[in-house]
Design an enzyme around this catalytic site. Structure first.
Site, PDB file in Angstrom:
ATOM      1  N   GLU A   1      -5.332  -5.073  10.533  1.00 57.90           N
ATOM      2  CA  GLU A   1      -4.078  -3.953  10.850  1.00 57.90           C
ATOM      3  C   GLU A   1      -4.326  -3.330  12.005  1.00 57.90           C
ATOM      4  O   GLU A   1      -5.189  -2.267  11.950  1.00 57.90           O
ATOM      5  CB  GLU A   1      -4.199  -2.998   9.668  1.00 57.90           C
ATOM      6  CG  GLU A   1      -3.868  -3.804   8.231  1.00 57.90           C
ATOM      7  CD  GLU A   1      -3.480  -2.566   7.417  1.00 57.90           C
ATOM      8  OE1 GLU A   1      -2.245  -2.960   6.676  1.00 57.90           O
ATOM      9  OE2 GLU A   1      -4.101  -1.676   6.881  1.00 57.90           O
TER      10      GLU A   1
ATOM     11  N   HIS B   1      -9.345   0.945   4.981  1.00 60.16           N
ATOM     12  CA  HIS B   1      -8.280   1.020   5.726  1.00 60.16           C
ATOM     13  C   HIS B   1      -8.440   2.124   6.993  1.00 60.16           C
ATOM     14  O   HIS B   1      -9.142   3.186   6.711  1.00 60.16           O
ATOM     15  CB  HIS B   1      -6.950   1.805   4.805  1.00 60.16           C
ATOM     16  CG  HIS B   1      -5.638   1.849   5.218  1.00 60.16           C
ATOM     17  ND1 HIS B   1      -5.297   2.699   6.178  1.00 60.16           N
ATOM     18  CD2 HIS B   1      -4.612   0.795   5.048  1.00 60.16           C
ATOM     19  CE1 HIS B   1      -4.093   2.449   6.485  1.00 60.16           C
ATOM     20  NE2 HIS B   1      -3.803   1.479   5.872  1.00 60.16           N
TER      21      HIS B   1
ATOM     22  N   SER C   1       3.619  -2.316  10.300  1.00 63.86           N
ATOM     23  CA  SER C   1       5.232  -2.447  10.364  1.00 63.86           C
ATOM     24  C   SER C   1       5.726  -3.472   9.969  1.00 63.86           C
ATOM     25  O   SER C   1       6.565  -4.099  10.551  1.00 63.86           O
ATOM     26  CB  SER C   1       5.567  -1.839  11.719  1.00 63.86           C
ATOM     27  OG  SER C   1       5.144  -0.539  11.992  1.00 63.86           O
TER      28      SER C   1
ATOM     29  N   LYS D   1      -0.050   4.201  -0.466  1.00 62.47           N
ATOM     30  CA  LYS D   1      -0.274   5.641   0.269  1.00 62.47           C
ATOM     31  C   LYS D   1      -0.285   6.911  -0.730  1.00 62.47           C
ATOM     32  O   LYS D   1      -0.123   6.487  -1.903  1.00 62.47           O
ATOM     33  CB  LYS D   1      -0.033   5.610   1.700  1.00 62.47           C
ATOM     34  CG  LYS D   1      -0.215   4.638   2.607  1.00 62.47           C
ATOM     35  CD  LYS D   1       0.139   4.441   4.035  1.00 62.47           C
ATOM     36  CE  LYS D   1       0.007   3.252   4.661  1.00 62.47           C
ATOM     37  NZ  LYS D   1       0.077   3.259   6.082  1.00 62.47           N
TER      38      LYS D   1
ATOM     39  N   ASN E   1       0.889  -1.275  -0.236  1.00 65.87           N
ATOM     40  CA  ASN E   1      -0.087  -0.059  -0.208  1.00 65.87           C
ATOM     41  C   ASN E   1       0.937   1.322  -0.075  1.00 65.87           C
ATOM     42  O   ASN E   1       1.401   1.698   1.167  1.00 65.87           O
ATOM     43  CB  ASN E   1      -0.765   0.090   1.324  1.00 65.87           C
ATOM     44  CG  ASN E   1      -1.710   1.255   1.408  1.00 65.87           C
ATOM     45  OD1 ASN E   1      -1.759   1.917   0.528  1.00 65.87           O
ATOM     46  ND2 ASN E   1      -2.374   1.462   2.600  1.00 65.87           N
TER      47      ASN E   1
ATOM     48  N   GLY F   1       2.891   2.075  10.490  1.00 61.70           N
ATOM     49  CA  GLY F   1       3.780   3.162  10.361  1.00 61.70           C
ATOM     50  C   GLY F   1       4.518   3.572  11.680  1.00 61.70           C
ATOM     51  O   GLY F   1       4.967   4.610  11.916  1.00 61.70           O
TER      52      GLY F   1
ATOM     53  N   GLU G   1      -6.620   4.774   7.919  1.00 60.39           N
ATOM     54  CA  GLU G   1      -6.592   5.941   7.580  1.00 60.39           C
ATOM     55  C   GLU G   1      -7.871   6.476   7.049  1.00 60.39           C
ATOM     56  O   GLU G   1      -8.141   7.737   7.110  1.00 60.39           O
ATOM     57  CB  GLU G   1      -5.359   6.235   6.646  1.00 60.39           C
ATOM     58  CG  GLU G   1      -4.123   6.053   7.579  1.00 60.39           C
ATOM     59  CD  GLU G   1      -2.953   5.644   6.860  1.00 60.39           C
ATOM     60  OE1 GLU G   1      -2.932   5.393   5.590  1.00 60.39           O
ATOM     61  OE2 GLU G   1      -1.874   4.903   7.469  1.00 60.39           O
TER      62      GLU G   1
HETATM   63  P1  PGA Z   1       3.042   0.192   7.717  1.00 65.22           P
HETATM   64  O1  PGA Z   1       1.588   0.536   6.779  1.00 65.22           O
HETATM   65  O2  PGA Z   1       3.622  -1.060   6.968  1.00 65.22           O
HETATM   66  O3  PGA Z   1       3.886   1.487   7.014  1.00 65.22           O
HETATM   67  O4  PGA Z   1       2.943   0.271   9.066  1.00 65.22           O
HETATM   68  C1  PGA Z   1       0.689  -0.864   6.826  1.00 65.22           C
HETATM   69  C2  PGA Z   1      -0.795  -0.264   6.154  1.00 65.22           C
HETATM   70  O5  PGA Z   1      -1.304   0.750   6.453  1.00 65.22           O
HETATM   71  O6  PGA Z   1      -1.189  -0.958   5.512  1.00 65.22           O
END
Ligand code: PGA
Length: 249
Positions: free
Chosen positions: A167, A95, A213, A11, A9, A173, A97
């Site tokens: 997740e 997601h 992560s 983003k 992803n 992140g 976010e």
């Molecule tokens: P990340 O993000 O690997 O940077 O933690 C995962 C995601 O949001 O799908």
């Protein structure tokens, strides 16, 4: 046997040149398609260009989000028909976010999933608890409620268009990964929930990815878990070196 799935992803990252460079590196990697699926979800604006670059490649392109209506007065939104029209293979939906920053509700996410399955458009459906919810020990209840509400009215037959991604919000992140045993426990709980909602055969066949992560250092341990079928990778999917290591876990 569930086929492994590694999805990146991207983003709101990379410019077109960087995205094309990354895609060209991914194009050349060798993996067995009968055992593994690889997906990238770049920004909407690069999708047409990157779909062309990935023509005849085993790597598939997904969108990061999609709207549930076919067309109409929805300024700034993008429909499944539009994505299909340019050769996009599916979309991420729900997601954290989107849920937290853009206030997407379970009800809206359910509408998107309903439209997607009607259109036979593959979906990676994301769920996950916040740190407060984990500390309060309500994480399994929270996540299974999200799963139930997102899949409300979705028939068993349509579930083959859906992959779930667990997740935990606190792991996205942040560099903090859920321990493989905590992730496994949640994946198992989601599978039990699906066995009750549908049946055991369906629960055993649906893929559940872990996200938060994921990096080259922890992918093997996560993938060794019985109920973890793949990863949704953010930060580490933005660099060819780390993403390729994850793909080749
Ligand atoms: P990340 O993000 O690997 O940077 O933690 C995962 C995601 O949001 O799908």
């Amino acid at each position: 046997m569930r086929k492994a799935l590694i999805a990146g992803n991207w983003k709101m990252n990379l410019n077109l040149e960087e995205a094309a460079l990354l895609v060209n590196r991914l194009k050349s990697i060798d993996f067995d398609e009968s055992e593994k699926e690889v997906i990238i979800a770049p920004s909407f604006v690069y999708l047409p260009e990157l779909v062309k670059l990935l023509k005849d490649s085993r790597v598939k392109i997904f969108a990061q989000n999609v709207h549930h209506e076919k067309s109409g007065a929805f300024t700034g939104e993008i429909s499944i028909d539009m994505l299909k029209n340019i050769g996009v293979s599916g979309s991420i939906v729900g997601h954290s976010e989107r849920r937290i920053i853009f206030k997407e509700t379970d009800e809206l996410i359910n509408k998107k999933i309903k439209t997607a399955v009607k259109e036979k458009f593959p979906i990676i459906f994301c769920v996950g608890e916040t740190l407060e919810q984990r500390m309060a020990d309500v994480h399994e209840e929270v996540v299974n409620t999200q799963v139930g509400l997102g899949l409300e009215g979705i028939d068993e037959i349509d579930m083959n268009h859906i992959t779930i991604a667990y997740e935990p919000v606190w792991a996205i992140g942040t560099g903090k990964t859920a321990s493989s045993s905590d992730a496994e426990a949640m994946h198992k709980s989601i599978r039990n929930f699906l066995a009750k909602k549908y049946n055991k055969a369906l629960a055993d066949s649906i893929r559940i990815l872990y996200g938060g992560s994921v990096k080259p250092e922890n992918i093997s341990e996560l993938m060794a878990m019985e109920n973890i079928d793949g990863a949704l990778v953010g930060g580490a999917s933005l660099k060819a070196e780390s993403f390729i290591k994850i793909i080749n876990y």
